[in-house]
Design a protein around this motif. Structure first.
Motif, PDB file in Angstrom:
ATOM      1  N   MET A   1       0.847  -1.207   0.000  1.00 37.29           N
ATOM      2  CA  MET A   1       0.000   0.000   0.000  1.00 37.29           C
ATOM      3  C   MET A   1       0.873   1.245   0.000  1.00 37.29           C
ATOM      4  SD  MET A   1      -3.141  -0.854  -0.128  1.00 37.29           S
ATOM      5  CE  MET A   1      -4.057   0.597   0.478  1.00 37.29           C
ATOM      6  N   THR A   2       0.374   2.256  -0.627  1.00 40.21           N
ATOM      7  CA  THR A   2       1.105   3.524  -0.628  1.00 40.21           C
ATOM      8  C   THR A   2       0.597   4.416   0.488  1.00 40.21           C
ATOM      9  OG1 THR A   2      -0.471   4.413  -2.213  1.00 40.21           O
ATOM     10  CG2 THR A   2       1.558   3.478  -3.101  1.00 40.21           C
ATOM     11  N   ALA A   3       1.455   5.315   0.942  1.00 29.61           N
ATOM     12  CA  ALA A   3       1.052   6.255   1.980  1.00 29.61           C
ATOM     13  C   ALA A   3      -0.001   7.208   1.421  1.00 29.61           C
ATOM     14  CB  ALA A   3       2.261   7.047   2.461  1.00 29.61           C
ATOM     15  N   PRO A   4      -0.913   7.627   2.286  1.00 27.95           N
ATOM     16  CA  PRO A   4      -1.925   8.589   1.811  1.00 27.95           C
ATOM     17  C   PRO A   4      -1.266   9.898   1.395  1.00 27.95           C
ATOM     18  CG  PRO A   4      -2.022   8.342   4.196  1.00 27.95           C
ATOM     19  CD  PRO A   4      -1.081   7.291   3.677  1.00 27.95           C
ATOM     20  N   VAL A   5      -1.710  10.443   0.289  1.00 32.96           N
ATOM     21  CA  VAL A   5      -1.150  11.704  -0.190  1.00 32.96           C
ATOM     22  C   VAL A   5      -2.034  12.853   0.282  1.00 32.96           C
ATOM     23  CG1 VAL A   5      -0.567  13.066  -2.228  1.00 32.96           C
ATOM     24  CG2 VAL A   5      -0.196  10.587  -2.227  1.00 32.96           C
ATOM     25  N   PRO A   6      -1.447  13.772   1.035  1.00 34.35           N
ATOM     26  CA  PRO A   6      -2.230  14.923   1.508  1.00 34.35           C
ATOM     27  C   PRO A   6      -2.818  15.685   0.331  1.00 34.35           C
ATOM     28  CG  PRO A   6      -0.073  14.864   2.543  1.00 34.35           C
ATOM     29  CD  PRO A   6      -0.059  13.830   1.464  1.00 34.35           C
ATOM     30  N   GLY A   7      -4.049  16.119   0.473  1.00 34.11           N
ATOM     31  CA  GLY A   7      -4.697  16.799  -0.638  1.00 34.11           C
ATOM     32  C   GLY A   7      -4.485  18.296  -0.628  1.00 34.11           C
ATOM     33  N   ALA A  23       8.378  18.634  -6.366  1.00 36.61           N
ATOM     34  CA  ALA A  23       9.063  18.952  -5.124  1.00 36.61           C
ATOM     35  C   ALA A  23      10.535  19.206  -5.427  1.00 36.61           C
ATOM     36  CB  ALA A  23       8.922  17.806  -4.130  1.00 36.61           C
ATOM     37  N   VAL A  24      10.967  20.423  -5.087  1.00 38.19           N
ATOM     38  CA  VAL A  24      12.377  20.767  -5.246  1.00 38.19           C
ATOM     39  C   VAL A  24      13.075  20.434  -3.920  1.00 38.19           C
ATOM     40  CG1 VAL A  24      14.025  22.643  -5.646  1.00 38.19           C
ATOM     41  CG2 VAL A  24      11.831  22.617  -6.878  1.00 38.19           C
ATOM     42  N   GLY A  35      22.507  14.685   4.786  1.00 38.90           N
ATOM     43  CA  GLY A  35      21.348  13.819   4.789  1.00 38.90           C
ATOM     44  C   GLY A  35      20.034  14.555   4.988  1.00 38.90           C
ATOM     45  N   ARG A  36      20.125  15.789   5.444  1.00 36.23           N
ATOM     46  CA  ARG A  36      18.916  16.602   5.623  1.00 36.23           C
ATOM     47  C   ARG A  36      18.354  16.956   4.254  1.00 36.23           C
ATOM     48  NH1 ARG A  36      16.997  20.628   9.275  1.00 36.23           N
ATOM     49  NH2 ARG A  36      14.775  20.614   8.866  1.00 36.23           N
ATOM     50  N   ARG A  37      17.033  16.924   4.131  1.00 35.49           N
ATOM     51  CA  ARG A  37      16.405  17.238   2.859  1.00 35.49           C
ATOM     52  C   ARG A  37      15.299  18.257   3.061  1.00 35.49           C
ATOM     53  NH1 ARG A  37      16.775  13.329  -1.235  1.00 35.49           N
ATOM     54  NH2 ARG A  37      14.568  13.359  -1.644  1.00 35.49           N
ATOM     55  N   LYS A  38      15.531  19.462   2.580  1.00 38.01           N
ATOM     56  CA  LYS A  38      14.505  20.490   2.626  1.00 38.01           C
ATOM     57  C   LYS A  38      13.693  20.403   1.344  1.00 38.01           C
ATOM     58  CE  LYS A  38      14.261  23.364   5.237  1.00 38.01           C
ATOM     59  NZ  LYS A  38      13.432  23.377   6.473  1.00 38.01           N
ATOM     60  N   VAL A  39      12.406  20.676   1.461  1.00 39.76           N
ATOM     61  CA  VAL A  39      11.541  20.539   0.290  1.00 39.76           C
ATOM     62  C   VAL A  39      10.745  21.808   0.044  1.00 39.76           C
ATOM     63  CG1 VAL A  39       9.538  19.332  -0.657  1.00 39.76           C
ATOM     64  CG2 VAL A  39      11.309  18.042   0.537  1.00 39.76           C
ATOM     65  N   TRP A  40      10.791  22.263  -1.180  1.00 37.49           N
ATOM     66  CA  TRP A  40       9.878  23.303  -1.639  1.00 37.49           C
ATOM     67  C   TRP A  40       8.921  22.667  -2.624  1.00 37.49           C
ATOM     68  CZ3 TRP A  40      13.680  27.871  -2.941  1.00 37.49           C
ATOM     69  CH2 TRP A  40      13.979  28.546  -1.752  1.00 37.49           C
ATOM     70  N   LEU A  41       7.667  22.861  -2.372  1.00 38.79           N
ATOM     71  CA  LEU A  41       6.670  22.349  -3.297  1.00 38.79           C
ATOM     72  C   LEU A  41       6.483  23.350  -4.430  1.00 38.79           C
ATOM     73  CD1 LEU A  41       4.108  21.085  -0.657  1.00 38.79           C
ATOM     74  CD2 LEU A  41       5.758  19.735  -1.961  1.00 38.79           C
ATOM     75  N   ALA A  42       6.236  22.843  -5.599  1.00 41.00           N
ATOM     76  CA  ALA A  42       6.120  23.730  -6.753  1.00 41.00           C
ATOM     77  C   ALA A  42       5.034  23.274  -7.705  1.00 41.00           C
ATOM     78  CB  ALA A  42       7.448  23.793  -7.496  1.00 41.00           C
ATOM     79  N   CYS A  43       4.271  24.248  -8.179  1.00 38.82           N
ATOM     80  CA  CYS A  43       3.314  23.955  -9.238  1.00 38.82           C
ATOM     81  C   CYS A  43       4.063  23.916 -10.571  1.00 38.82           C
ATOM     82  CB  CYS A  43       2.215  25.012  -9.263  1.00 38.82           C
ATOM     83  SG  CYS A  43       2.803  26.647  -9.767  1.00 38.82           S
ATOM     84  N   GLU A  62      17.652  17.468  -5.881  1.00 38.30           N
ATOM     85  CA  GLU A  62      16.901  16.860  -6.967  1.00 38.30           C
ATOM     86  C   GLU A  62      15.515  17.459  -7.057  1.00 38.30           C
ATOM     87  OE1 GLU A  62      16.014  12.742  -6.357  1.00 38.30           O
ATOM     88  OE2 GLU A  62      15.664  12.997  -4.230  1.00 38.30           O
ATOM     89  N   VAL A  63      14.858  17.217  -8.175  1.00 43.83           N
ATOM     90  CA  VAL A  63      13.464  17.609  -8.330  1.00 43.83           C
ATOM     91  C   VAL A  63      12.670  16.343  -8.594  1.00 43.83           C
ATOM     92  CG1 VAL A  63      11.804  18.965  -9.654  1.00 43.83           C
ATOM     93  CG2 VAL A  63      14.121  19.848  -9.289  1.00 43.83           C
ATOM     94  N   VAL A  64      11.673  16.117  -7.751  1.00 43.40           N
ATOM     95  CA  VAL A  64      10.883  14.897  -7.892  1.00 43.40           C
ATOM     96  C   VAL A  64       9.401  15.248  -7.905  1.00 43.40           C
ATOM     97  CG1 VAL A  64      12.623  13.480  -6.717  1.00 43.40           C
ATOM     98  CG2 VAL A  64      10.777  14.533  -5.398  1.00 43.40           C
ATOM     99  N   GLY A  65       8.591  14.292  -8.232  1.00 43.97           N
ATOM    100  CA  GLY A  65       7.151  14.488  -8.144  1.00 43.97           C
ATOM    101  C   GLY A  65       6.725  14.448  -6.687  1.00 43.97           C
ATOM    102  N   VAL A  66       5.641  15.149  -6.351  1.00 41.72           N
ATOM    103  CA  VAL A  66       5.212  15.166  -4.956  1.00 41.72           C
ATOM    104  C   VAL A  66       4.853  13.770  -4.457  1.00 41.72           C
ATOM    105  CG1 VAL A  66       4.411  17.558  -4.837  1.00 41.72           C
ATOM    106  CG2 VAL A  66       2.879  15.782  -5.698  1.00 41.72           C
TER     107      VAL A  66
END
Ligand code: ZN
Length: 74
Positions: A1-7, A23-24, A35-43, A62-66
């Motif tokens: 199962m995948t973790a629930p994705v916040p809406g 996510a940047v 090892g710390r990972r800060k995340v900026w969400l991006a449209c 890296e840039v990944v999907g949310v």
């Protein structure tokens, strides 16, 4: 199962309320431990802007999907 994705993931760009699709992930070596990972969400519109901002400073990891974010990201 995948973790629930916040809406309620919204873009981190100033005054932008669009839903985030990317996510940047970045780290400032002077502030954050290895090892710390800060995340900026991006449209879609702000992905390149936010990525370039941290990339210019040498902070980009890296840039990944949310949907690829993990609990270690924040
Ligand atoms: Zn945006």
């Amino acid at each position: 199962m995948t973790a629930p994705v916040p809406g309620d993931l919204v873009c981190s760009a100033k005054a932008c309320r669009r839903p985030a699709e990317h996510a940047v992930v970045w780290r400032n070596p002077k502030l954050h431990t290895e090892g710390r990972r800060k995340v900026w969400l991006a449209c879609e519109d702000h992905r390149e802007h936010l990525r370039d901002f941290v990339q210019l400073r040498g902070f980009l990891l890296e840039v990944v999907g949310v949907d690829e974010l993990t609990e270690a990201d924040g």
